[in-house]
Design a protein around this motif. Structure first.
Motif, PDB file in Angstrom:
ATOM      1  N   VAL A   1      -5.441   1.535  10.207  1.00 10.51           N
ATOM      2  CA  VAL A   1      -4.187   1.881   9.372  1.00 10.51           C
ATOM      3  C   VAL A   1      -3.170   1.076   9.691  1.00 10.51           C
ATOM      4  CG1 VAL A   1      -2.868   3.744   8.842  1.00 10.51           C
ATOM      5  CG2 VAL A   1      -5.383   4.277   9.172  1.00 10.51           C
ATOM      6  N   ALA A   2      -2.506   0.670   8.927  1.00 13.76           N
ATOM      7  CA  ALA A   2      -1.314  -0.203   9.129  1.00 13.76           C
ATOM      8  C   ALA A   2      -0.264   0.733   8.671  1.00 13.76           C
ATOM      9  CB  ALA A   2      -1.257  -1.371   8.302  1.00 13.76           C
ATOM     10  N   VAL A   3       0.918   0.848   9.547  1.00 15.30           N
ATOM     11  CA  VAL A   3       2.067   1.443   9.372  1.00 15.30           C
ATOM     12  C   VAL A   3       3.249   0.700   8.768  1.00 15.30           C
ATOM     13  CG1 VAL A   3       3.789   3.213  10.172  1.00 15.30           C
ATOM     14  CG2 VAL A   3       1.425   3.290  10.973  1.00 15.30           C
ATOM     15  N   THR A   4       3.597   0.866   7.607  1.00 16.99           N
ATOM     16  CA  THR A   4       4.577  -0.074   7.130  1.00 16.99           C
ATOM     17  C   THR A   4       5.372   0.295   5.911  1.00 16.99           C
ATOM     18  OG1 THR A   4       5.028  -2.318   6.266  1.00 16.99           O
ATOM     19  CG2 THR A   4       2.950  -1.369   5.776  1.00 16.99           C
ATOM     20  N   ASP A   5       6.630   0.027   5.705  1.00 18.43           N
ATOM     21  CA  ASP A   5       7.376   0.433   4.369  1.00 18.43           C
ATOM     22  C   ASP A   5       7.614  -0.641   3.685  1.00 18.43           C
ATOM     23  OD1 ASP A   5       7.360   3.061   5.247  1.00 18.43           O
ATOM     24  OD2 ASP A   5       9.382   2.857   6.286  1.00 18.43           O
ATOM     25  N   ASN A   6       7.100  -1.977   3.966  1.00 19.46           N
ATOM     26  CA  ASN A   6       7.149  -3.202   3.564  1.00 19.46           C
ATOM     27  C   ASN A   6       6.138  -3.548   2.314  1.00 19.46           C
ATOM     28  OD1 ASN A   6       6.497  -6.247   3.245  1.00 19.46           O
ATOM     29  ND2 ASN A   6       8.869  -6.249   4.183  1.00 19.46           N
ATOM     30  N   ILE A   7       6.314  -3.678   1.174  1.00 15.05           N
ATOM     31  CA  ILE A   7       5.446  -3.831   0.184  1.00 15.05           C
ATOM     32  C   ILE A   7       4.207  -5.141   0.480  1.00 15.05           C
ATOM     33  CG2 ILE A   7       6.764  -5.061  -1.335  1.00 15.05           C
ATOM     34  CD1 ILE A   7       4.150  -2.459  -2.195  1.00 15.05           C
ATOM     35  N   LEU A   8       5.088  -6.383   1.033  1.00 14.97           N
ATOM     36  CA  LEU A   8       4.169  -7.184   1.123  1.00 14.97           C
ATOM     37  C   LEU A   8       3.407  -7.136   2.395  1.00 14.97           C
ATOM     38  CD1 LEU A   8       7.087 -10.167   0.597  1.00 14.97           C
ATOM     39  CD2 LEU A   8       5.021  -9.476  -1.047  1.00 14.97           C
ATOM     40  N   GLU A   9       3.797  -6.532   3.343  1.00 16.05           N
ATOM     41  CA  GLU A   9       3.100  -6.077   4.508  1.00 16.05           C
ATOM     42  C   GLU A   9       1.731  -5.351   4.125  1.00 16.05           C
ATOM     43  OE1 GLU A   9       5.274  -4.625   7.761  1.00 16.05           O
ATOM     44  OE2 GLU A   9       6.550  -6.345   8.021  1.00 16.05           O
ATOM     45  N   ALA A  10       2.290  -4.264   3.388  1.00 15.61           N
ATOM     46  CA  ALA A  10       1.096  -3.503   2.651  1.00 15.61           C
ATOM     47  C   ALA A  10       0.164  -4.073   2.000  1.00 15.61           C
ATOM     48  CB  ALA A  10       1.636  -2.394   1.894  1.00 15.61           C
ATOM     49  N   GLU A  11       0.456  -5.083   1.237  1.00 11.94           N
ATOM     50  CA  GLU A  11      -0.600  -6.027   0.284  1.00 11.94           C
ATOM     51  C   GLU A  11      -1.451  -6.662   1.270  1.00 11.94           C
ATOM     52  OE1 GLU A  11       1.967  -8.033  -2.547  1.00 11.94           O
ATOM     53  OE2 GLU A  11       2.029  -6.237  -3.719  1.00 11.94           O
ATOM     54  N   HIS A  12      -1.013  -7.232   2.247  1.00 15.75           N
ATOM     55  CA  HIS A  12      -1.386  -8.099   3.328  1.00 15.75           C
ATOM     56  C   HIS A  12      -2.446  -7.249   3.776  1.00 15.75           C
ATOM     57  CE1 HIS A  12      -2.346 -11.401   5.765  1.00 15.75           C
ATOM     58  NE2 HIS A  12      -2.347 -10.793   6.940  1.00 15.75           N
ATOM     59  N   ALA A  13      -2.226  -6.284   4.428  1.00 10.74           N
ATOM     60  CA  ALA A  13      -2.917  -5.363   5.134  1.00 10.74           C
ATOM     61  C   ALA A  13      -4.170  -4.731   4.292  1.00 10.74           C
ATOM     62  CB  ALA A  13      -2.237  -4.190   5.804  1.00 10.74           C
ATOM     63  N   VAL A  14      -4.074  -4.502   3.023  1.00  5.00           N
ATOM     64  CA  VAL A  14      -5.038  -3.767   2.108  1.00  5.00           C
ATOM     65  C   VAL A  14      -6.039  -5.025   1.956  1.00  5.00           C
ATOM     66  CG1 VAL A  14      -5.431  -3.387  -0.223  1.00  5.00           C
ATOM     67  CG2 VAL A  14      -3.509  -2.137   0.955  1.00  5.00           C
ATOM     68  N   VAL A  15      -5.632  -6.458   1.735  1.00  8.48           N
ATOM     69  CA  VAL A  15      -6.498  -7.267   1.673  1.00  8.48           C
ATOM     70  C   VAL A  15      -7.417  -7.665   2.916  1.00  8.48           C
ATOM     71  CG1 VAL A  15      -6.894 -10.214   1.456  1.00  8.48           C
ATOM     72  CG2 VAL A  15      -5.194  -8.709   0.072  1.00  8.48           C
ATOM     73  N   GLU A  16      -6.737  -7.195   4.206  1.00 11.36           N
ATOM     74  CA  GLU A  16      -7.592  -7.185   5.330  1.00 11.36           C
ATOM     75  C   GLU A  16      -8.492  -5.835   5.350  1.00 11.36           C
ATOM     76  OE1 GLU A  16      -4.642  -7.447   8.534  1.00 11.36           O
ATOM     77  OE2 GLU A  16      -4.614  -9.767   8.147  1.00 11.36           O
ATOM     78  N   GLY A  17      -8.284  -4.760   4.485  1.00  9.87           N
ATOM     79  CA  GLY A  17      -9.372  -3.771   4.445  1.00  9.87           C
ATOM     80  C   GLY A  17      -8.773  -2.630   5.258  1.00  9.87           C
ATOM     81  N   LYS A  18      -7.538  -2.776   5.342  1.00  8.93           N
ATOM     82  CA  LYS A  18      -6.747  -1.667   6.199  1.00  8.93           C
ATOM     83  C   LYS A  18      -6.301  -0.563   5.186  1.00  8.93           C
ATOM     84  CE  LYS A  18      -5.430  -4.505  10.053  1.00  8.93           C
ATOM     85  NZ  LYS A  18      -4.195  -4.980  11.005  1.00  8.93           N
ATOM     86  N   LYS A  19      -5.941   0.521   5.907  1.00  9.95           N
ATOM     87  CA  LYS A  19      -5.298   1.568   4.887  1.00  9.95           C
ATOM     88  C   LYS A  19      -3.855   1.594   5.250  1.00  9.95           C
ATOM     89  CE  LYS A  19      -9.379   2.714   3.455  1.00  9.95           C
ATOM     90  NZ  LYS A  19      -9.884   2.157   2.350  1.00  9.95           N
ATOM     91  N   ILE A  20      -3.063   2.059   4.453  1.00 10.41           N
ATOM     92  CA  ILE A  20      -1.564   2.245   4.649  1.00 10.41           C
ATOM     93  C   ILE A  20      -1.081   3.668   4.733  1.00 10.41           C
ATOM     94  CG2 ILE A  20       0.586   1.388   3.628  1.00 10.41           C
ATOM     95  CD1 ILE A  20      -1.624  -0.904   4.048  1.00 10.41           C
ATOM     96  N   ALA A  21      -0.222   3.626   5.644  1.00 12.12           N
ATOM     97  CA  ALA A  21       0.501   4.728   5.901  1.00 12.12           C
ATOM     98  C   ALA A  21       2.182   4.265   5.857  1.00 12.12           C
ATOM     99  CB  ALA A  21       0.311   5.280   7.414  1.00 12.12           C
ATOM    100  N   SER A  22       2.833   5.050   4.887  1.00  9.68           N
ATOM    101  CA  SER A  22       4.235   4.864   4.804  1.00  9.68           C
ATOM    102  C   SER A  22       5.053   5.977   4.611  1.00  9.68           C
ATOM    103  CB  SER A  22       4.289   3.849   3.635  1.00  9.68           C
ATOM    104  OG  SER A  22       5.518   3.229   3.068  1.00  9.68           O
ATOM    105  N   THR A  23       6.481   5.473   4.731  1.00 14.97           N
ATOM    106  CA  THR A  23       7.382   6.594   4.350  1.00 14.97           C
ATOM    107  C   THR A  23       8.087   6.309   2.921  1.00 14.97           C
ATOM    108  OG1 THR A  23       9.093   5.763   5.708  1.00 14.97           O
ATOM    109  CG2 THR A  23       7.784   7.154   6.810  1.00 14.97           C
ATOM    110  N   ASP A  24       7.726   4.968   2.323  1.00 16.26           N
ATOM    111  CA  ASP A  24       8.430   4.649   1.197  1.00 16.26           C
ATOM    112  C   ASP A  24       7.188   4.302   0.113  1.00 16.26           C
ATOM    113  OD1 ASP A  24      10.258   3.788  -0.510  1.00 16.26           O
ATOM    114  OD2 ASP A  24      10.688   1.894   0.449  1.00 16.26           O
TER     115      ASP A  24
END
Length: 90
Positions: free
Chosen positions: A67-90
């Motif tokens: 799981v990647a923890v981020t509120d940055n949309i670009l970081e989230a998109e990159h993490a999803v491409v790497e197969g990670k899930k996203i935890a965010s407050t935004d």
């Protein structure tokens, strides 16, 4: 098997599961994350809550570790491409 189960199985077999974002990972939200993580044809991609720790707890309860923890949309998109899930407050 219900028709929805058949369709979800087909999506899973094609490698095209329905990607779900969940807002609110309280008690019921955590249960939803756990339930969906055990289904064919659906996956939780993003969990959003007021505290990222609550999101991480939901993923942990579902047995999801990457799981990647981020509120940055670009970081989230990159993490999803790497197969990670996203935890965010935004």
């Amino acid at each position: 098997m219900y028709e929805i189960d058949t369709k979800l199985k087909e999506l899973s077999e094609k490698g095209q599961p329905i990607s779900v974002a969940l807002v609110g990972a309280g008690q019921m939200g955590k249960d939803i994350v756990a339930q969906i993580s055990g289904m064919q044809g659906m996956e939780i991609a993003v969990v959003v809550d007021v505290k990222s720790q609550i999101c991480l707890e939901a993923f942990k309860m579902a047995g999801i570790q990457d799981v990647a923890v981020t509120d940055n949309i670009l970081e989230a998109e990159h993490a999803v491409v790497e197969g990670k899930k996203i935890a965010s407050t935004d």
